[in-house]
Scaffold this motif. Structure first.
Motif, PDB file in Angstrom:
ATOM      1  N   THR A  46       0.828  -1.213   0.000  1.00 38.93           N
ATOM      2  CA  THR A  46       0.000   0.000   0.000  1.00 38.93           C
ATOM      3  C   THR A  46       0.868   1.271   0.000  1.00 38.93           C
ATOM      4  O   THR A  46       0.487   2.289  -0.576  1.00 38.93           O
ATOM      5  CB  THR A  46      -0.971  -0.029   1.204  1.00 38.93           C
ATOM      6  N   ALA A 201       2.871 -11.056   1.196  1.00 39.24           N
ATOM      7  CA  ALA A 201       2.843 -10.943   2.661  1.00 39.24           C
ATOM      8  C   ALA A 201       1.430 -11.155   3.208  1.00 39.24           C
ATOM      9  O   ALA A 201       1.232 -11.862   4.198  1.00 39.24           O
ATOM     10  CB  ALA A 201       3.375  -9.575   3.073  1.00 39.24           C
ATOM     11  N   VAL A 202       0.441 -10.578   2.536  1.00 37.02           N
ATOM     12  CA  VAL A 202      -0.942 -10.724   2.997  1.00 37.02           C
ATOM     13  C   VAL A 202      -1.417 -12.164   2.778  1.00 37.02           C
ATOM     14  O   VAL A 202      -1.975 -12.796   3.680  1.00 37.02           O
ATOM     15  CB  VAL A 202      -1.862  -9.712   2.267  1.00 37.02           C
ATOM     16  N   ASP A 222      -0.052 -18.384  -6.850  1.00 36.78           N
ATOM     17  CA  ASP A 222       0.802 -17.230  -7.152  1.00 36.78           C
ATOM     18  C   ASP A 222       1.485 -17.518  -8.480  1.00 36.78           C
ATOM     19  O   ASP A 222       1.247 -18.558  -9.102  1.00 36.78           O
ATOM     20  CB  ASP A 222       1.820 -16.976  -6.026  1.00 36.78           C
ATOM     21  N   ARG A 227       7.701 -18.184  -3.751  1.00 43.33           N
ATOM     22  CA  ARG A 227       6.614 -17.873  -2.801  1.00 43.33           C
ATOM     23  C   ARG A 227       5.742 -19.099  -2.570  1.00 43.33           C
ATOM     24  O   ARG A 227       5.270 -19.331  -1.465  1.00 43.33           O
ATOM     25  CB  ARG A 227       5.772 -16.709  -3.323  1.00 43.33           C
ATOM     26  N   SER A 242      -0.356 -20.070 -11.324  1.00 45.99           N
ATOM     27  CA  SER A 242      -1.400 -19.739 -12.301  1.00 45.99           C
ATOM     28  C   SER A 242      -0.813 -19.324 -13.651  1.00 45.99           C
ATOM     29  O   SER A 242      -1.569 -19.071 -14.591  1.00 45.99           O
ATOM     30  CB  SER A 242      -2.350 -18.685 -11.743  1.00 45.99           C
ATOM     31  N   SER A 265      -5.724 -11.396  -2.838  1.00 41.73           N
ATOM     32  CA  SER A 265      -4.771 -10.360  -2.398  1.00 41.73           C
ATOM     33  C   SER A 265      -3.801  -9.962  -3.504  1.00 41.73           C
ATOM     34  O   SER A 265      -2.765  -9.372  -3.229  1.00 41.73           O
ATOM     35  CB  SER A 265      -3.995 -10.835  -1.158  1.00 41.73           C
ATOM     36  N   VAL A 288      -9.219  -8.311  -0.499  1.00 46.09           N
ATOM     37  CA  VAL A 288      -8.336  -7.345   0.175  1.00 46.09           C
ATOM     38  C   VAL A 288      -7.379  -6.655  -0.791  1.00 46.09           C
ATOM     39  O   VAL A 288      -6.891  -5.566  -0.509  1.00 46.09           O
ATOM     40  CB  VAL A 288      -7.525  -7.985   1.335  1.00 46.09           C
ATOM     41  N   ALA A 290      -5.879  -4.399  -3.541  1.00 41.44           N
ATOM     42  CA  ALA A 290      -6.359  -3.054  -3.877  1.00 41.44           C
ATOM     43  C   ALA A 290      -5.869  -2.617  -5.255  1.00 41.44           C
ATOM     44  O   ALA A 290      -4.700  -2.278  -5.418  1.00 41.44           O
ATOM     45  CB  ALA A 290      -5.879  -2.069  -2.816  1.00 41.44           C
ATOM     46  N   ILE A 314     -12.842  -6.489   2.555  1.00 41.06           N
ATOM     47  CA  ILE A 314     -12.288  -6.555   3.910  1.00 41.06           C
ATOM     48  C   ILE A 314     -11.188  -5.507   4.067  1.00 41.06           C
ATOM     49  O   ILE A 314     -10.245  -5.458   3.285  1.00 41.06           O
ATOM     50  CB  ILE A 314     -11.694  -7.953   4.190  1.00 41.06           C
ATOM     51  N   GLU A 316      -8.249  -4.275   6.605  1.00 43.95           N
ATOM     52  CA  GLU A 316      -7.413  -4.515   7.797  1.00 43.95           C
ATOM     53  C   GLU A 316      -7.863  -5.738   8.610  1.00 43.95           C
ATOM     54  O   GLU A 316      -7.690  -5.794   9.829  1.00 43.95           O
ATOM     55  CB  GLU A 316      -7.388  -3.264   8.692  1.00 43.95           C
TER      56      GLU A 316
END
Ligand code: NAD
Ligand code: ZN
Length: 371
Positions: A46, A201-202, A222, A227, A242, A265, A288, A290, A314, A316
């Motif tokens: 973010t 991370a999320v 991912d 990862r 994917s 995410s 989540v 963005a 959602i 936070e």
């Protein structure tokens, strides 16, 4: 009593510009504010989308919203915190609107102004640059890419002194978001299936939380092989790249029809659409990631309707931070939520390197060491 302080900050001067290390000044805490000596601050995706102006935070600005540090000075109306307390800084909430009073501060009526407004809500900033010009601040009610930051008591969460403070900042945003989405919002059940679209991370925090919750099928999706490997070590029972396979078929195949719970995410509308398609009947998709403001995504209305599926935004992780952040610290201390596996430390001066490594997928969760 507290005075104005000289500080070092990493400022963003213009859209898509690198962070610049600068000398600046920050005022004393007022009212219910605390001034915190920042020990370390996580870098979240973010911060980078705001640097690049997906969200219109006014520039120049001091960003940073995963700060951890030690309370240095308190304003006259601070009730519980005192100098020397260890705190994790989290998002801002007003504390007195209906969502805040109901324990849903992440949906505060003033959320955008308090977290992305770039000032104290009355047009004033607490930070001035070397020339005495205001630097936009109050980012997530903290602006913690700085040696000292101001927060309000409501968003400075006390944590135990025996926990490793330099590690804890990301609990204030990215980690809380992934874990809270699973534990608080989706309420992933023991024995259920969960698909994490995105293993950043999320997404990996969501994977760890799904394991805590007792999900028995945990799929990480991912496009970065390293990862996906880490996802397996953190509790994923299956991984899907994917780039290589059709993600809808893969998730339906692994789960025998579709995932009970899913979290998006990646911030990509095409991934969101695919994830909704690959939900089980009565399955729930949490959103989540963005994208740019105004982005739309599509889904098959009858697939949603006939299967009783749902989609839920959602913020936070729906957490009450005073309750949830200490819970995550305990889970970490018990070895059940090893989020330290995601982290790489950088000195504040290397913030641009940290941002680049994050964007390239080399580092999952950079933390900038500040003191
Ligand atoms: P990140 O960059 O670490 O994670 C995103 C992951 O998506 C990466 O691992 C990337 O490889 C993967 N990805 C990209 N394209 C993909 C594709 N086509 N298919 C599958 N995977 C793909 O970022 P993060 O720190 O984990 O944050 C994730 C998102 O959540 C960001 O958009 C961030 O802004 C947002 N966020 C939202 C909240 C909230 O409250 N809603 C809080 C924190 C972060
Ligand atoms: Zn509110």
């Amino acid at each position: 009593t507290a005075e104005v302080r000289d500080i070092t900050v990493a400022a963003v001067r213009g859209k898509e510009q690198p962070f610049a290390i600068e000398q600046a000044r920050i005022r004393a805490p007022q009212d219910d504010e605390v001034r915190v000596k920042i020990v370390a601050t996580g870098l979240c995706h973010t911060d980078l989308i705001v640097r690049d102006q997906y969200y219109p935070v006014p520039l120049p600005a001091v960003l940073g919203h995963e700060g951890a540090g030690i309370v240095e000075a308190v304003g006259p109306n601070v009730r519980e915190l005192k100098p020397g307390d260890h705190v994790v800084l989290t998002y801002g909430q007003c504390g007195h609107c209906n969502p805040c009073r109901g324990g849903h501060g992440a949906y505060c009526r003033d959320f955008f102004a308090l977290n992305f407004g770039g000032d104290d809500g009355h047009g004033h900033t607490a930070i001035t640059d070397a020339k005495g010009e205001p630097l936009h601040d109050h980012f997530f009610a903290q602006s913690s890419f700085a040696t000292y930051a101001l927060a309000r008591e409501i968003n400075a969460i006390r944590v135990p002194q025996d926990a490793p403070l330099e590690l804890l900042g990301p609990l204030g945003c990215g980690i809380q978001t992934g874990a809270g989405a699973v534990l608080n919002s989706l309420k992933v059940r023991s024995g259920s299936s969960f698909a994490s679209y995105g293993a950043g991370a999320v997404g990996l925090s969501a994977v760890m939380a799904a394991k805590v919750a007792g999900a028995t099928t945990i799929i990480a999706i991912d496009v970065v092989p390293s990862r996906l490997e880490l996802a397996t070590e953190l509790g994923a029972t299956h991984v899907v790249n994917s780039r290589d396979v059709d993600v809808i078929e893969a998730v339906r195949g692994i789960t025998g029809g579709g995932a009970d719970f899913a979290l998006e995410s990646t911030g990509r509308p095409d991934v969101l659409s695919a994830g909704i398609e690959a939900l089980a009947g009565l399955g729930m998709m949490g959103v989540v990631g963005a994208p740019k403001l105004g982005t739309t995504a599509s889904f098959d209305v009858n697939n949603l309707l006939l299967g009783g599926r749902s989609i839920r935004g959602i913020v936070e992780g729906d957490s009450v931070p005073q309750v949830f952040i200490p819970q995550l610290v305990t889970l970490y201390q018990q070895g059940r939520f090893p989020f330290d596996r995601l982290v790489k430390f950088y000195p504040l001066e290397q913030i641009n390197q940290a941002a680049e490594d994050s964007t390239k997928g080399i580092t999952l969760k950079p933390i900038l060491r500040i003191a």
